[in-house]
Each structure stands twice: as C-alpha cells, then as structure tokens.
Write a protein that holds these residues in place. Structure first.
Motif, short mmCIF file in Angstrom:
data_model
loop_
_atom_site.label_atom_id
_atom_site.label_comp_id
_atom_site.label_asym_id
_atom_site.label_seq_id
_atom_site.Cartn_x
_atom_site.Cartn_y
_atom_site.Cartn_z
N MET A 1 0.84 -1.19 0.00
CA MET A 1 0.00 0.00 0.00
C MET A 1 0.88 1.25 0.00
O MET A 1 1.86 1.33 0.72
CB MET A 1 -0.90 0.00 1.22
N ASN A 2 0.50 2.20 -0.79
CA ASN A 2 1.22 3.47 -0.87
C ASN A 2 0.68 4.39 0.23
O ASN A 2 -0.46 4.84 0.16
CB ASN A 2 1.01 4.07 -2.26
N PRO A 3 1.48 4.70 1.27
CA PRO A 3 0.96 5.52 2.37
C PRO A 3 0.56 6.93 1.95
O PRO A 3 -0.37 7.50 2.50
CB PRO A 3 2.10 5.54 3.38
N VAL A 4 1.26 7.49 0.97
CA VAL A 4 0.90 8.84 0.51
C VAL A 4 -0.45 8.81 -0.18
O VAL A 4 -1.32 9.65 0.05
CB VAL A 4 2.00 9.41 -0.42
N LYS A 5 -0.66 7.81 -1.05
CA LYS A 5 -1.94 7.69 -1.74
C LYS A 5 -3.07 7.46 -0.74
O LYS A 5 -4.16 8.01 -0.89
CB LYS A 5 -1.90 6.56 -2.76
N ASN A 9 -6.30 9.87 -0.42
CA ASN A 9 -7.68 9.40 -0.51
C ASN A 9 -8.49 9.83 0.70
O ASN A 9 -9.65 10.20 0.58
CB ASN A 9 -7.73 7.88 -0.66
N GLU A 10 -7.88 9.76 1.88
CA GLU A 10 -8.58 10.17 3.10
C GLU A 10 -8.88 11.66 3.06
O GLU A 10 -9.96 12.10 3.45
CB GLU A 10 -7.74 9.82 4.33
N MET A 11 -7.93 12.46 2.55
CA MET A 11 -8.16 13.90 2.45
C MET A 11 -9.29 14.19 1.46
O MET A 11 -10.13 15.05 1.71
CB MET A 11 -6.89 14.64 2.03
N GLU A 12 -9.32 13.46 0.34
CA GLU A 12 -10.40 13.64 -0.63
C GLU A 12 -11.75 13.34 -0.01
O GLU A 12 -12.73 14.05 -0.25
CB GLU A 12 -10.18 12.74 -1.84
N ILE A 53 0.35 23.12 12.96
CA ILE A 53 -0.98 22.55 12.72
C ILE A 53 -1.55 23.15 11.44
O ILE A 53 -1.63 24.36 11.29
CB ILE A 53 -1.93 22.83 13.90
N SER A 54 -1.95 22.27 10.51
CA SER A 54 -2.58 22.71 9.27
C SER A 54 -4.02 22.23 9.25
O SER A 54 -4.32 21.11 9.65
CB SER A 54 -1.85 22.13 8.06
N MET A 55 -4.90 23.10 8.78
CA MET A 55 -6.32 22.77 8.70
C MET A 55 -6.84 23.20 7.34
O MET A 55 -6.31 24.11 6.72
CB MET A 55 -7.11 23.52 9.78
#
Length: 69
Positions: A1-5, A9-12, A53-55
């Motif tokens: 599994m690609n951790p960045v991908k 996907n979670e951000m999308e 912290i980024s939001m």
C-alpha cells in the motif's frame, strides 16, 4: 500500500464531506429565507497553518432565489 496515496484518498473523502455539509447549509439557509434555490454557488478551499498545525477551510457562498414553478 502506498501511504501517501492512502492519505490523499482520506483527504479527498474529508473534502467531499466538507462540500456536502456546505451545500446542505446553503440549502438550509435559502429555505429559511423562503427561497427554493441557490445560484452562483462558489466553494473555496484553503489551507490554514498555525504553527505546526494545518487545517482545511472551506468557504461556501451563493445567492438564494425564488424560482417560479
């Protein structure tokens, strides 16, 4: 599994949830104003960083209208 991908996907998914909530809120506000539609919808997504912290921030705008049936 690609951790960045996986994170992308979670951000999308999170962005999609934000968009859905924003659209629901626009429709609810239009309904409160006795309108039956919203036109000129604009969704702006920004990243806000405070320290380490980024939001994500989503701003939704539109014009409530009454469309005759």
């Amino acid at each position: 599994m690609n951790p960045v991908k996986g994170r992308a996907n979670e951000m999308e998914k999170q962005i999609d949830l934000l968009k859905d909530k924003a659209m629901y809120d626009l429709k609810a506000k239009a309904h409160q104003l006795k309108a039956n539609g919203v036109v000129g919808v604009d969704l702006d997504i920004s990243t806000v960083t405070i320290g380490q912290i980024s939001m994500l921030m989503l701003v939704a705008s539109g014009t409530a209208v009454v469309i005759e049936e």
